[in-house]
Scaffold this active site. Sequence first.
Site, PDB file in Angstrom:
ATOM      1  N   GLY A  33      21.652  57.360 -24.692  1.00  0.00           N
ATOM      2  CA  GLY A  33      22.363  57.653 -25.928  1.00  0.00           C
ATOM      3  C   GLY A  33      21.477  58.341 -26.934  1.00  0.00           C
ATOM      4  O   GLY A  33      20.398  58.840 -26.587  1.00  0.00           O
ATOM      5  N   ASN A  34      21.929  58.406 -28.166  1.00  0.00           N
ATOM      6  CA  ASN A  34      21.149  59.051 -29.230  1.00  0.00           C
ATOM      7  C   ASN A  34      21.388  58.294 -30.527  1.00  0.00           C
ATOM      8  O   ASN A  34      22.170  57.352 -30.577  1.00  0.00           O
ATOM      9  CB  ASN A  34      21.513  60.532 -29.338  1.00  0.00           C
ATOM     10  CG  ASN A  34      22.959  60.731 -29.701  1.00  0.00           C
ATOM     11  OD1 ASN A  34      23.368  60.449 -30.820  1.00  0.00           O
ATOM     12  ND2 ASN A  34      23.769  61.176 -28.738  1.00  0.00           N
ATOM     13  N   ARG A  35      20.712  58.711 -31.563  1.00  0.00           N
ATOM     14  CA  ARG A  35      20.671  57.930 -32.807  1.00  0.00           C
ATOM     15  C   ARG A  35      21.745  58.318 -33.821  1.00  0.00           C
ATOM     16  O   ARG A  35      21.707  57.868 -34.955  1.00  0.00           O
ATOM     17  CB  ARG A  35      19.286  58.075 -33.446  1.00  0.00           C
ATOM     18  CG  ARG A  35      18.191  57.437 -32.590  1.00  0.00           C
ATOM     19  CD  ARG A  35      16.807  57.806 -33.065  1.00  0.00           C
ATOM     20  NE  ARG A  35      16.594  57.474 -34.461  1.00  0.00           N
ATOM     21  CZ  ARG A  35      15.609  57.938 -35.202  1.00  0.00           C
ATOM     22  NH1 ARG A  35      14.742  58.779 -34.685  1.00  0.00           N
ATOM     23  NH2 ARG A  35      15.481  57.581 -36.458  1.00  0.00           N
ATOM     24  N   SER A  36      22.711  59.131 -33.423  1.00  0.00           N
ATOM     25  CA  SER A  36      23.724  59.531 -34.404  1.00  0.00           C
ATOM     26  C   SER A  36      24.584  58.340 -34.823  1.00  0.00           C
ATOM     27  O   SER A  36      25.088  57.591 -33.988  1.00  0.00           O
ATOM     28  CB  SER A  36      24.618  60.617 -33.808  1.00  0.00           C
ATOM     29  OG  SER A  36      25.622  60.947 -34.733  1.00  0.00           O
ATOM     30  N   ALA A 100      26.827  64.206 -31.911  1.00  0.00           N
ATOM     31  CA  ALA A 100      25.628  64.452 -31.117  1.00  0.00           C
ATOM     32  C   ALA A 100      26.020  64.223 -29.659  1.00  0.00           C
ATOM     33  O   ALA A 100      26.286  63.088 -29.251  1.00  0.00           O
ATOM     34  CB  ALA A 100      24.508  63.518 -31.538  1.00  0.00           C
TER      35      ALA A 100
END
Length: 234
Positions: A33-36, A100
């Site tokens: 995943g990502n930090r958005s 994102a």
Amino acid sequence: LARGGLARDLAGRHVVVSAGGTREPLDPVRFLGNRSSGRQGVALATTALARGARVTLLAAHLAVPAPAGVEVVPVPTAAALLDAAVAAAPLADAVVMAAAVADFRPVTTAATKIKKSRGGVPQVELEQTADVLAALVAARRDGQVVVGFAAETGDASGDALAHGRAKLAAKGCDLLVVNEVGGPGHPTGFEGERNAGVVLLREGGEVPVPLGSKEALADLVWDLVSERWDSPLP
Ligand code: CTP
Ligand code: CA
């Protein structure tokens, strides 16, 4: 320029906004995943709604609630986002890709939890995801405005703005909102309350975004989208 959401100037318009970050499953409990947080996309949805638009929010794991009054379509993965965006776009006057989106995903998802006890270290093979923004640009109809977001860092090959210009040219969207992101403690970008950057226009030109709230940036984006509806480019 900034109307600050005082008028219902987007009444009669239908806008599609993607927000948050996709998660690409490795097994039933793990993902890439990502930090958005989804805050910028939610601010875009909130301001568009306040200005009278009908809003469809393609929601990828939002850390903040979606505003009441928008149609929320959950899009857990890049593939789900592609399907939902392609389905929603034909009826939209504008599509804003604030999510994102994972660039890579595991080729296979384990059906059961990957166990240490199996021995060794798992090798995860990745494949590239489809570029949703590129698909939207390819399918764009007359009068529709397509907006991308890019979080960039400067590196040896250029500063954040140079990367943004190259990305706008490559993507072919109408507007590209470029945020310069830094590491921990940097005041803008991921997870923060504030945002700053520049909006690049397809025909050339750029509009600076003063350091301010994500709602203020959202209002600026809708101002620029609305200008393009009023005076379409040849
Ligand atoms: N985007 C998309 N589909 C993807 C990846 C990105 O639609 N698979 C969209 C994002 O929502 C954003 C824009 O493309 O609006 C730019 O995303 P960004 O990650 O900055 O660009 P990439 O083309 O993925 O390039 P890179 O990450 O290598 O810088
Ligand atoms: Ca990317």
